[in-house]
Write a protein that holds these residues in place. Structure first.
Motif, mmCIF file in Angstrom:
data_model
loop_
_atom_site.group_PDB
_atom_site.id
_atom_site.type_symbol
_atom_site.label_atom_id
_atom_site.label_comp_id
_atom_site.label_asym_id
_atom_site.label_seq_id
_atom_site.Cartn_x
_atom_site.Cartn_y
_atom_site.Cartn_z
ATOM 1 N N HIS A 12 -24.008 -0.085 -1.141
ATOM 2 C CA HIS A 12 -23.596 1.258 -1.550
ATOM 3 C C HIS A 12 -23.886 1.482 -3.032
ATOM 4 O O HIS A 12 -23.623 0.612 -3.866
ATOM 5 C CB HIS A 12 -22.099 1.440 -1.284
ATOM 6 N N VAL A 13 -24.451 2.638 -3.338
ATOM 7 C CA VAL A 13 -24.686 3.030 -4.725
ATOM 8 C C VAL A 13 -23.785 4.206 -5.076
ATOM 9 O O VAL A 13 -23.058 4.179 -6.070
ATOM 10 C CB VAL A 13 -26.178 3.382 -4.972
ATOM 11 N N VAL A 14 -23.819 5.249 -4.246
ATOM 12 C CA VAL A 14 -23.038 6.449 -4.533
ATOM 13 C C VAL A 14 -22.793 7.228 -3.244
ATOM 14 O O VAL A 14 -23.632 7.226 -2.341
ATOM 15 C CB VAL A 14 -23.749 7.338 -5.594
ATOM 16 N N THR A 15 -21.654 7.863 -3.188
ATOM 17 C CA THR A 15 -21.374 8.838 -2.140
ATOM 18 C C THR A 15 -21.404 10.203 -2.811
ATOM 19 O O THR A 15 -20.692 10.437 -3.792
ATOM 20 C CB THR A 15 -19.994 8.606 -1.501
ATOM 21 N N ALA A 16 -22.263 11.078 -2.303
ATOM 22 C CA ALA A 16 -22.396 12.436 -2.846
ATOM 23 C C ALA A 16 -21.782 13.401 -1.838
ATOM 24 O O ALA A 16 -22.207 13.461 -0.683
ATOM 25 C CB ALA A 16 -23.860 12.765 -3.089
ATOM 26 N N THR A 17 -20.776 14.135 -2.277
ATOM 27 C CA THR A 17 -20.086 15.094 -1.416
ATOM 28 C C THR A 17 -20.443 16.502 -1.848
ATOM 29 O O THR A 17 -20.335 16.835 -3.028
ATOM 30 C CB THR A 17 -18.556 14.901 -1.506
ATOM 31 N N SER A 18 -20.867 17.310 -0.894
ATOM 32 C CA SER A 18 -21.216 18.708 -1.163
ATOM 33 C C SER A 18 -20.385 19.628 -0.291
ATOM 34 O O SER A 18 -20.100 19.301 0.862
ATOM 35 C CB SER A 18 -22.683 18.998 -0.823
ATOM 36 N N VAL A 19 -20.046 20.764 -0.858
ATOM 37 C CA VAL A 19 -19.425 21.831 -0.083
ATOM 38 C C VAL A 19 -20.346 23.046 -0.180
ATOM 39 O O VAL A 19 -20.651 23.511 -1.280
ATOM 40 C CB VAL A 19 -18.009 22.180 -0.605
ATOM 41 N N LEU A 20 -20.804 23.498 0.979
ATOM 42 C CA LEU A 20 -21.628 24.701 1.050
ATOM 43 C C LEU A 20 -20.787 25.845 1.555
ATOM 44 O O LEU A 20 -20.061 25.691 2.548
ATOM 45 C CB LEU A 20 -22.806 24.467 1.996
ATOM 46 N N LEU A 21 -20.876 26.979 0.898
ATOM 47 C CA LEU A 21 -20.200 28.197 1.346
ATOM 48 C C LEU A 21 -21.249 29.048 2.064
ATOM 49 O O LEU A 21 -22.261 29.426 1.462
ATOM 50 C CB LEU A 21 -19.617 28.960 0.166
ATOM 51 N N ILE A 22 -21.007 29.303 3.334
ATOM 52 C CA ILE A 22 -21.949 30.076 4.142
ATOM 53 C C ILE A 22 -21.341 31.457 4.352
ATOM 54 O O ILE A 22 -20.271 31.588 4.960
ATOM 55 C CB ILE A 22 -22.199 29.414 5.521
ATOM 56 N N GLY A 23 -22.017 32.476 3.826
ATOM 57 C CA GLY A 23 -21.537 33.838 3.960
ATOM 58 C C GLY A 23 -21.634 34.337 5.400
ATOM 59 O O GLY A 23 -22.449 33.867 6.187
ATOM 60 N N ALA A 24 -20.753 35.281 5.708
ATOM 61 C CA ALA A 24 -20.743 35.862 7.044
ATOM 62 C C ALA A 24 -22.026 36.656 7.297
ATOM 63 O O ALA A 24 -22.664 37.148 6.370
ATOM 64 C CB ALA A 24 -19.531 36.778 7.198
ATOM 65 N N GLU A 25 -22.385 36.743 8.558
ATOM 66 C CA GLU A 25 -23.546 37.549 8.936
ATOM 67 C C GLU A 25 -23.210 39.012 8.696
ATOM 68 O O GLU A 25 -22.085 39.441 8.899
ATOM 69 C CB GLU A 25 -23.889 37.335 10.414
ATOM 70 N N SER A 26 -24.201 39.761 8.241
ATOM 71 C CA SER A 26 -23.946 41.198 7.999
ATOM 72 C C SER A 26 -24.293 42.033 9.198
ATOM 73 O O SER A 26 -24.841 41.659 10.155
ATOM 74 C CB SER A 26 -24.716 41.679 6.787
ATOM 75 N N MET B 77 -25.596 33.979 14.230
ATOM 76 C CA MET B 77 -24.765 32.957 14.809
ATOM 77 C C MET B 77 -23.845 32.406 13.719
ATOM 78 O O MET B 77 -24.297 32.071 12.629
ATOM 79 C CB MET B 77 -25.667 31.854 15.379
ATOM 80 N N PRO B 78 -22.539 32.301 13.980
ATOM 81 C CA PRO B 78 -21.631 31.706 12.997
ATOM 82 C C PRO B 78 -21.878 30.196 12.873
ATOM 83 O O PRO B 78 -22.520 29.595 13.729
ATOM 84 C CB PRO B 78 -20.236 31.988 13.580
ATOM 85 N N VAL B 79 -21.324 29.603 11.815
ATOM 86 C CA VAL B 79 -21.483 28.170 11.617
ATOM 87 C C VAL B 79 -20.836 27.428 12.785
ATOM 88 O O VAL B 79 -19.724 27.734 13.202
ATOM 89 C CB VAL B 79 -20.874 27.726 10.268
ATOM 90 N N ASN B 80 -21.547 26.469 13.300
ATOM 91 C CA ASN B 80 -21.119 25.705 14.463
ATOM 92 C C ASN B 80 -20.037 24.698 14.068
ATOM 93 O O ASN B 80 -20.310 23.749 13.336
ATOM 94 C CB ASN B 80 -22.324 24.969 15.052
ATOM 95 N N PRO B 81 -18.799 24.865 14.553
ATOM 96 C CA PRO B 81 -17.738 23.916 14.198
ATOM 97 C C PRO B 81 -17.983 22.522 14.770
ATOM 98 O O PRO B 81 -17.400 21.546 14.293
ATOM 99 C CB PRO B 81 -16.481 24.543 14.791
ATOM 100 N N GLU B 82 -18.861 22.414 15.757
ATOM 101 C CA GLU B 82 -19.173 21.110 16.342
ATOM 102 C C GLU B 82 -20.088 20.260 15.444
ATOM 103 O O GLU B 82 -20.426 19.133 15.806
ATOM 104 C CB GLU B 82 -19.785 21.285 17.730
ATOM 105 N N ARG C 211 -14.782 24.710 7.769
ATOM 106 C CA ARG C 211 -13.543 25.466 7.663
ATOM 107 C C ARG C 211 -13.864 26.944 7.507
ATOM 108 O O ARG C 211 -14.712 27.316 6.693
ATOM 109 C CB ARG C 211 -12.768 24.961 6.448
ATOM 110 N N ALA C 212 -13.189 27.764 8.296
ATOM 111 C CA ALA C 212 -13.347 29.214 8.184
ATOM 112 C C ALA C 212 -12.550 29.714 6.989
ATOM 113 O O ALA C 212 -11.410 29.291 6.772
ATOM 114 C CB ALA C 212 -12.868 29.891 9.455
ATOM 115 N N VAL C 213 -13.171 30.594 6.219
ATOM 116 C CA VAL C 213 -12.519 31.214 5.066
ATOM 117 C C VAL C 213 -12.854 32.694 5.142
ATOM 118 O O VAL C 213 -13.962 33.102 4.779
ATOM 119 C CB VAL C 213 -13.014 30.611 3.729
ATOM 120 N N GLY C 214 -11.922 33.505 5.641
ATOM 121 C CA GLY C 214 -12.245 34.903 5.902
ATOM 122 C C GLY C 214 -13.329 34.936 6.955
ATOM 123 O O GLY C 214 -13.255 34.256 7.966
ATOM 124 N N GLY C 215 -14.372 35.663 6.725
ATOM 125 C CA GLY C 215 -15.506 35.690 7.645
ATOM 126 C C GLY C 215 -16.565 34.667 7.287
ATOM 127 O O GLY C 215 -17.612 34.606 7.912
#
Length: 148
Positions: A134-148, A1-6, A113-117
């Motif tokens: 408030h103490v800190v806002t931690a922002t993460s970006v996860l890259l999820i590889g396409a299903e093979s 299943m691809p990453v859910n944009p919702e 956000r879609a980046v290639g597959g």
């Protein structure tokens, strides 16, 4: 299943309180080679005006991880840990984390956000103290590889 944009806009419930311990701060400081005495010596931290040892800036990831576990456990997320790379991390502090703090975090997904597959999932964890400040806002970006 691809990453859910919702996922965008989804907000997770606050984590249980996390009590920041002096030894945890010291262990983390050693692990990341943070050598400033304020991370390990309470007297050095007090000389700087803090109640106890001060956590290195990346310590916020310890609390943020509790929120990311909520995201990864979502059955409809489409995020598979085995295809996930932690691509980016940022912190925006109001004040440092100090031993003795009791912290909670709430995660919101702010982008998919879609980046290639592949997909990039951006989330923000708002970390607050026992008074709800408030103490800190931690922002993460996860890259999820396409299903093979």
């Amino acid at each position: 299943m691809p990453v859910n944009p919702e996922l965008v806009g989804r907000v997770f419930p606050p984590t249980d309180p996390y009590l920041v311990g002096r030894e945890k701060v010291r262990e983390f400081a050693r692990a990341v080679f943070a050598t400033d005495p304020s991370h390990t010596d309470p007297e050095a931290a007090r000389a700087l005006g803090y109640a106890d040892v001060v956590a290195p800036p990346t310590f916020a990831m310890v609390i943020q991880d509790l929120t990311l576990q909520q995201l990864l456990a979502e059955p409809d997320s489409g995020i598979a840990l085995e295809r996930t790379i932690h691509a980016e991390q940022r912190f925006r502090y109001t004040r440092p984390i100090v031993a003795g703090d009791e912290l909670r975090a709430s995660l919101s997904v702010v982008g998919v956000r879609a980046v290639g597959g592949n997909a990039m999932v951006t989330s923000e964890a708002e970390i607050t103290d026992a008074a709800g400040e408030h103490v800190v806002t931690a922002t993460s970006v996860l890259l999820i590889g396409a299903e093979s």
